[in-house]
Design a protein around this motif. Structure first.
Motif, short mmCIF file in Angstrom:
data_model
loop_
_atom_site.label_atom_id
_atom_site.label_comp_id
_atom_site.label_asym_id
_atom_site.label_seq_id
_atom_site.Cartn_x
_atom_site.Cartn_y
_atom_site.Cartn_z
N ALA A 1 0.71 -1.16 0.02
CA ALA A 1 -0.11 -0.13 -0.02
C ALA A 1 0.64 1.30 -0.06
N GLU A 2 0.30 2.27 -0.73
CA GLU A 2 1.06 3.65 -0.98
C GLU A 2 0.72 4.75 -0.11
N ASN A 3 -0.50 4.47 0.60
CA ASN A 3 -0.97 5.63 1.45
C ASN A 3 -1.89 5.09 2.57
N ASP A 4 -2.27 6.08 3.50
CA ASP A 4 -3.23 5.55 4.21
C ASP A 4 -4.68 5.25 3.96
N GLU A 5 -5.05 5.77 3.08
CA GLU A 5 -6.48 5.58 2.41
C GLU A 5 -6.39 4.15 2.10
N GLN A 6 -5.36 3.50 1.26
CA GLN A 6 -5.43 2.44 0.75
C GLN A 6 -5.26 1.22 2.00
N ARG A 7 -4.39 1.60 3.08
CA ARG A 7 -4.31 0.84 4.01
C ARG A 7 -5.65 0.71 4.73
N THR A 8 -6.39 1.64 4.76
CA THR A 8 -7.52 1.65 5.59
C THR A 8 -8.60 0.79 4.81
N HIS A 9 -8.73 0.84 3.66
CA HIS A 9 -9.28 -0.15 2.70
C HIS A 9 -9.07 -1.59 3.13
N ILE A 10 -7.82 -1.72 2.89
CA ILE A 10 -7.27 -3.01 3.20
C ILE A 10 -7.76 -3.77 4.45
N GLU A 11 -7.38 -2.92 5.55
CA GLU A 11 -7.81 -3.31 6.61
C GLU A 11 -9.06 -3.51 7.26
N ARG A 12 -10.02 -2.76 6.78
CA ARG A 12 -11.45 -2.74 6.88
C ARG A 12 -12.09 -4.14 6.20
N SER A 13 -11.28 -4.43 4.87
CA SER A 13 -11.95 -5.59 4.17
C SER A 13 -11.23 -6.73 5.05
N THR A 14 -10.44 -6.75 5.63
CA THR A 14 -9.98 -8.08 6.54
C THR A 14 -11.09 -8.38 7.50
N ILE A 15 -12.07 -7.44 7.73
CA ILE A 15 -13.11 -7.99 8.78
C ILE A 15 -13.78 -9.11 8.38
N GLN A 16 -14.04 -9.23 6.99
CA GLN A 16 -14.48 -10.38 6.54
C GLN A 16 -13.87 -11.77 6.66
N LEU A 17 -12.49 -11.74 6.76
CA LEU A 17 -11.67 -12.81 6.98
C LEU A 17 -11.62 -13.53 8.72
N ASP A 18 -11.68 -12.06 9.69
CA ASP A 18 -11.86 -12.37 11.00
C ASP A 18 -13.11 -12.92 11.44
N THR A 19 -14.24 -12.63 10.83
CA THR A 19 -15.65 -13.03 11.00
C THR A 19 -15.52 -14.32 10.59
N GLN A 20 -15.17 -14.50 9.57
CA GLN A 20 -15.29 -16.05 8.96
C GLN A 20 -14.54 -16.95 10.02
#
Length: 613
Positions: A473-492
């Protein structure tokens, strides 16, 4: 924003300039230059030639959609979600001469994916002409129209003259108050149908759907002359899902909304045994309705954040619905918050499909890849590979409107069997199996290597993909999008860790089943005793897991997941999201928003919902 050049906005009272972008109806047109009747109200014509760009809509919305399409298709803008879009930076802008006429295949387009439904600006940019702006009332309306209750009340007797007269009067009153309305709903409640003797006799003759449709037809025919541009909306839902038994046909000004409640989300309507019956239902309604609407459930109401990578289903079904005369489409996604799954991507792709359900797969994949690249950054290819693998894994199973979140990604028993085969079965006698608690099961589990693996390859691949994307990731916005999308993995992972989906439990149970099967084959165990032993093992191994640190590990994982959800604004889990092991009081996080917790009937189901949403 693109070029840094500020263009003056003037009316056509000004003298013509050498170069102009001409928006809407102006005196710049020559007589007969544009035939607005050739497109729908939402359709438009773009004409780029001789120093002018003409953006001409069938009506005001069409002109607006033409402007956004011009920005997208000719200037490279992308309107992904309410808080994320791409506006390219170019010092100069060149345009190729062209003529382009577009009109949407689906006349009314409405999506409940939060990222594309939470404000009017993003709806306009994605050309979603959301239905409640065009509707005179809500849904599940018959009790309120009849003055007998609300949408959760049972419907009154539709054969009673007094009910008909009251409903008709209510419809007229609502339409008088909303002269711009294009729809009015006369639809069954969510509280059940009438069970009086006369109605039950009518159901036998016409079917529940025929019974309701005959009532709605009466209302529609009564108001047709007064309100020629209004469609009367009703449901094919629950008990009325199946088309009428008799030859009842929807009136020309009736819009029947068929709900996909019983269909499988993991497959297209043509690719799943569970969906074949629904496809017949769809075909049946398509033959008796001039105007068909689709209420498409696109999420798992048990848990919005669980992995649901059904992108091919959306693509295939859009064409099927269009082929069956669907003129109105509602995508029922997660409207409560930007979820920890791919809700933004889904909302964006669905909006594209509703405008053009006949796009080819290459175009669809291009839209998906553009979104992933811009949203997640340089590591997007890893995430796309994960989506493809997860979709492949999920399509081996069925997913309905309410599905245990562990079901779409079950533990792979074939894989477990292969590990056991490689290890070799231990040589235990029947007496050993009868004294199962004396066996060191942990030794076999540790020796298998299965402890180091997630129970599903797509879940393991998901963690690796998002970790690699995060590193790139090149910036905080991309990092936020990535981290938020890992919620599906943690939930699963919760669903695999907890209850009967704990990986260790599945491995040891399968090992025990295999040992018992050997004893059955050699005649030292009969069916009755083998059943008893398996039953005892199930209970014993589950209890033993929860007597160890496993329970606390689950709780710790859940606490971390809950904090991550609130950190990224994902505060709604689902209508029956099963996150056990966290004490109730620990859900009352104070993070700038009040959080209400709901306990389900099992004592373990929770949801998050801020009071201000």
């Amino acid at each position: 924003q693109i070029s840094g050049a500020e263009l003056p906005i003037v009316s056509d009272a000004e003298a013509p300039a050498e170069h102009e972008i001409v928006v809407g109806k102006t005196n710049r047109e020559t007589e007969g230059q544009f035939d607005r009747t050739a497109v729908s109200e939402d359709g438009f014509m773009l004409d780029i030639a001789d120093g002018r760009v003409y953006i001409v809509g069938g009506a005001s919305l069409g002109t607006l959609y033409g402007a956004y399409t011009f920005l997208e298709e000719h200037l490279g803008c992308r309107f992904y979600t309410y808080d994320f879009e791409r506006v390219p930076q170019n010092e100069s802008i060149g345009l190729v001469a062209c003529e382009d006429t577009q009109t949407p295949v689906i006349a009314t387009r409405h999506s409940y994916w939060y990222d594309v439904n939470c404000n009017g600006t993003i709806r306009d940019k994605q050309k979603m002409n959301i239905d409640y702006y065009r509707r005179a009332n809500g849904i599940h309306t018959i009790p309120s129209l009849a003055g007998t209750g609300d949408g959760l009340s049972s419907d009154p007797c539709l054969l009673a003259d007094s009910v008909y007269e009251t409903v008709l009067a209510s419809v007229r009153s609502l339409l008088e108050a909303r002269p711009d309305a294009q729809y009015i709903s006369v639809s069954q409640s969510d509280g059940g149908i009438c069970e009086c003797t006369d109605c039950r006799a009518s159901y036998e003759i016409h079917g529940e759907s025929g019974h309701y449709l005959r009532f709605v037809n009466r209302i529609a025919e009564e108001i047709a002359d007064e309100y020629p541009n209004v469609l009367v909306h009703t449901f094919a839902y629950g008990s009325t899902t199946t088309p009428p038994k008799d030859d009842t046909v929807a009136a020309d000004n009736v819009l029947v909304q068929l709900c996909t409640t019983g269909s499988c989300h993991a497959h297209s309507l043509k690719d799943c045994p569970e969906n074949r019956n629904f496809l017949k239902i769809l075909d049946g309604w398509g033959k008796i309705c001039k105007n068909l609407s689709i209420w498409d459930y696109q999420t798992n109401f048990s848990c919005f954040n669980s992995m649901q990578p059904y992108f091919s289903t959306y693509f295939e079904n859009a064409k099927i619905f269009a082929d069956n005369h669907a003129v109105y489409y509602f995508a029922q996604g997660d409207n409560f918050c930007s979820s920890g799954e791919f809700s933004g991507l889904k909302g964006y792709l669905v909006a594209r499909l509703l405008w053009d359900p006949y796009m080819d797969r290459e175009t669809y994949d291009t839209y998906m890849n553009e979104f992933l690249c811009d949203y997640y950054g340089p590591g997007w290819r890893e995430i796309r590979a994960f989506i493809d693998q997860a979709e492949k894994d999920c399509t081996g199973h069925q997913t309905l409107l309410y599905t245990n979140a562990a079901d779409p990604l079950p533990v792979d028993i074939t894989y477990i069997d292969a590990i056991i085969d490689e290890m070799g079965l231990p040589e235990y006698t029947v007496d050993d199996l009868r004294n199962m608690m004396d066996i060191d099961w942990d030794a076999y589990y540790e020796a298998s290597g299965y402890e180091e693996l997630y129970p599903n390859r797509s879940l393991k691949m998901g963690y690796e993909a998002f970790e690699n994307a995060l590193a790139l990731a090149e910036n905080d916005e991309q990092r936020t999008h990535i981290e938020r999308s890992t919620i599906q993995l943690d939930t699963q992972k919760v669903f695999f860790m907890d209850g009967s989906f704990q990986p260790k439990l599945y491995f040891l149970k399968q090992l025990f089943y295999r040992l018992v099967s050997v004893c059955i084959a050699n005649g030292t165990l009969d069916d009755v005793e083998s059943y008893t032993l398996i039953y005892q093992f199930d209970g014993w191994i589950l209890d033993s897991l929860y007597r160890t640190s496993t329970r606390e590990e689950i709780a710790e994982h859940n606490r971390a997941l809950a904090k991550k959800m609130l950190d990224y604004g994902v505060y709604w889990m689902g209508e029956a999201a099963d996150l056990r092991s966290i004490p109730y009081e620990e859900f009352n996080f104070e993070k700038g928003m009040p959080v209400e917790c709901h306990r389900g009937s099992t004592g373990g189901h929770i949801s998050w919902l801020p009071e201000h949403n």
